[in-house]
Scaffold this active site. Structure first.
Site, PDB file in Angstrom:
ATOM      1  N   HIS A  68      45.881  41.401  28.661  1.00 57.02           N
ATOM      2  CA  HIS A  68      46.654  42.297  29.539  1.00 57.02           C
ATOM      3  C   HIS A  68      48.103  41.813  29.628  1.00 57.02           C
ATOM      4  O   HIS A  68      48.459  40.793  29.047  1.00 57.02           O
ATOM      5  CB  HIS A  68      46.011  42.418  30.923  1.00 57.02           C
ATOM      6  CG  HIS A  68      45.959  41.146  31.709  1.00 57.02           C
ATOM      7  ND1 HIS A  68      45.127  40.091  31.374  1.00 57.02           N
ATOM      8  CD2 HIS A  68      46.632  40.742  32.825  1.00 57.02           C
ATOM      9  CE1 HIS A  68      45.291  39.113  32.249  1.00 57.02           C
ATOM     10  NE2 HIS A  68      46.196  39.475  33.136  1.00 57.02           N
ATOM     11  N   ASP A 178      41.480  38.456  32.578  1.00 55.61           N
ATOM     12  CA  ASP A 178      41.317  38.614  34.028  1.00 55.61           C
ATOM     13  C   ASP A 178      40.611  39.945  34.279  1.00 55.61           C
ATOM     14  O   ASP A 178      40.935  40.945  33.628  1.00 55.61           O
ATOM     15  CB  ASP A 178      42.678  38.614  34.738  1.00 55.61           C
ATOM     16  CG  ASP A 178      43.353  37.242  34.677  1.00 55.61           C
ATOM     17  OD1 ASP A 178      42.672  36.269  34.287  1.00 55.61           O
ATOM     18  OD2 ASP A 178      44.551  37.157  34.993  1.00 55.61           O
ATOM     19  N   GLU A 203      37.147  34.053  33.156  1.00 53.13           N
ATOM     20  CA  GLU A 203      38.088  33.498  34.133  1.00 53.13           C
ATOM     21  C   GLU A 203      37.298  33.041  35.360  1.00 53.13           C
ATOM     22  O   GLU A 203      36.202  33.549  35.632  1.00 53.13           O
ATOM     23  CB  GLU A 203      39.137  34.540  34.513  1.00 53.13           C
ATOM     24  CG  GLU A 203      38.593  35.736  35.302  1.00 53.13           C
ATOM     25  CD  GLU A 203      39.436  36.072  36.525  1.00 53.13           C
ATOM     26  OE1 GLU A 203      39.814  35.136  37.264  1.00 53.13           O
ATOM     27  OE2 GLU A 203      39.692  37.267  36.742  1.00 53.13           O
TER      28      GLU A 203
END
Length: 571
Positions: A68, A178, A203
């Site tokens: 991301h 994430d 994560e």
């Protein structure tokens, strides 16, 4: 023996600078290429010397995957590709591809133009780096080369965030980046299918936290904002420009409309304005509610929220302002840290009189969400990154106890090696499955199931079919395979008399089976054949030859053990 090797170059027992090197079945993949916001020296970027000590990076790495657009996951990308010298493919989703260069340019301006840092990537380098990007759609299997394939899954967290499955043959690794397992006002919850990878790299930012209800947090937040505005006060909400800003904008916009409030709401110009443009553009990546109402009204076209102008700063009356995130060293960060006196430029000291509240609207999975994802994917092993060592240790124990899998938490530069057992996919014929179902045994995904059939290999593919179907497909005649076991009996009578004794004994014991004494002197029980023969060396011993087909193995074994106990004495 085949193995998977994982080395964190960043985010190993640490939050920030995510960068994980994975070697799987001879392929090398870099997962994320982030920078650390807390450093401005060499520690800012991952140590890429771990990848290869000699030769070109591109010769060693097969691809780079960016999960991301947050800088701790993509901030080192132009440095890695344009300054260190990687010119292979970089994979990311379309929203990440669109927003990433905006954040990188914003970061470059702060580092170079404002702080005057040297040896930093340029605007042109960002553009050249983005030319190497290959956009990936959700659930699309992308063939990197003849053997390596990748697939993206929805991760929530921020617009365009994705979890990636990396697969070579039967070996696979899933990297979460994430993610958030709870849907919010503008994004859906992360989702992955039961892909059962050899390894899940997840994560663990909130490894020990179970968050309270999101609704309670929102209610508390709106109450505090409303109370302040109601008494003519001003509210400052420092928030990250991409993701949380949009979340809080929707929350405030909805509340303002419901309560018919007139106080103006402003967001910081520049980055948030650009971000809103992309949120409007990538509506399919938002949650179901926003997608449904999009035709009537785009939720990112705010009626009550406008771009901020410095001229508004001294305006009287209530207002809500959403400035950028308060990084270390800023006035906002000092206030949040509890400082009540601030020394400004020109040694002017200001007293902080405002009320300060810290409220978390984080888009990371909490401990419950992490456990939920592990249960969903059913991996053979789990590896924790992007978290604090002590908290990781706690979560590691929980995962090992609940899921009975090995869990690892390597530090930066430490390599975890996992031996893998190659699994061979086998297709099962519909006829064979129907036969199993006819026996009334319903399938259970959590329990292994034994199937009897014939394994056929054709064009490097395996299929399990019934023996009848196999004979038909291959044009073969059936051969019967029989197993024979020898049982020694002490009996001085002739072979024919021994056979009669065997027949009588089995007839009395096996009342539910068809036991026959044939004219040639042999005895049958269903398809099992028993013959009595003389012992070559001992006239007082007879040898019983018990033979059966593999289908009657259970009955054949039972008869053998029964006859080994001997025959009852003749009256």
């Amino acid at each position: 023996m085949p193995e998977i090797r994982v080395t964190p170059l960043g985010a190993g027992q640490d939050v920030g600078r995510s960068c994980i090197l994975v070697s799987i079945a001879g392929k090398n993949v870099m997962l994320d290429c982030g920078m650390h916001m807390g450093f401005s020296d060499d520690r800012r970027f991952p140590d890429f010397s771990y990848i290869t000590r000699s030769g070109r990076l591109t010769d060693f790495l097969d691809c780079v995957i960016i999960s991301h657009f947050h800088l701790d996951h993509c901030g080192a990308l132009p440095y890695f590709s344009e300054m260190v010298g990687y010119d292979g493919p970089i994979y990311m989703t379309q929203p990440t591809q669109a927003i990433c260069p905006i954040l990188l340019e914003d970061y470059r301006k702060i580092a170079v133009d404002k702080k005057g840092e040297a040896n930093f990537f340029t605007s042109q380098m960002i553009k050249d780096c983005m030319k190497k990007v290959v956009a990936v759609h959700l659930h699309q299997t992308v063939q990197v080369d003849d053997e390596l394939e990748i697939k993206a899954y929805y991760a929530g967290h921020v617009l365009g965030a994705a979890m990636f499955q990396i697969k070579v043959g039967s070996e696979s690794v899933v990297y979460t980046g994430d993610y958030n397992m709870t849907p919010d006002r503008h994004l859906g919850a992360a989702w992955i299918d039961k892909c059962r990878p050899n390894l899940l790299i997840t994560e663990s930012t909130y490894a020990t936290t179970i968050r309270d209800s999101k609704r309670c947090r929102e209610r508390d937040f709106l109450k505090k904002v409303h109370e302040t505005v109601d008494r003519g006060g001003k509210v400052l909400i420092p928030v990250f420009a991409l993701g949380r800003a949009q979340e809080l904008c929707i929350l405030l916009e909805t509340f303002w409309e419901r309560m018919d409030l007139k106080a103006p709401i402003y967001f910081s110009t520049g980055l948030t304005e650009k971000a809103n443009h992309y949120y409007k553009l990538f509506i399919p990546w938002t949650n179901q509610k926003i997608r449904k109402t999009f035709v009537q009204r785009n939720m990112f076209e705010f009626k009550h929220i406008k771009a901020f102008d410095r001229a508004f700063a001294d305006s009287p009356g209530p207002m809500v302002i959403m400035p950028g995130y308060c990084v270390q060293g800023t006035v906002g960060h000092k206030i949040l840290s509890g400082q009540r006196k601030l020394e400004m430029e020109g040694r002017q000291v200001l007293e902080v009189k405002m009320q300060v509240e810290y409220m978390s609207f984080s888009a990371h999975a909490d401990a419950k969400g992490i456990m939920q994802l592990v249960g969903q994917a059913e991996p053979e092993n789990v590896l924790l990154v992007h978290g604090e060592a002590k908290k990781m240790e706690f979560l590691k124990q929980k995962i090992e106890q609940e899921f009975r899998v090995n869990c690892y938490m390597p530090a930066n530069g430490e390599t975890v090696t996992l031996p893998t057992s190659p699994s061979i996919p086998v297709g099962i014929s519909l006829g064979l499955l129907k036969r199993e179902m006819a026996q009334g045994l319903l399938p259970d995904s959590k329990k292994p199931r034994l199937l009897h059939g014939t394994l056929i290999m054709k064009d490097s593919n395996f299929r399990l079919v019934s023996s009848e179907q196999a004979l038909k497909e291959l044009g073969l005649a059936e051969h019967q395979l029989r197993f024979t076991c020898r049982v020694h009996l002490h009996d001085t009578r002739k072979e024919q008399e021994t056979a009669v004794r065997v027949y009588s004994h089995l007839k009395s014991v096996l009342k539910d089976h068809c036991v026959q004494h044939l004219p040639d002197g042999s005895v049958t029980v269903e398809s099992i054949l028993i013959q009595a023969a003389a012992h070559s060396e001992d006239p007082g011993t007879k040898v019983l030859l018990v033979s059966w087909t593999y289908q009657d193995e259970e009955l054949g074994s039972y008869l053998t053990s029964l006859l080994k106990k001997g025959l009852p004495q003749a009256s």
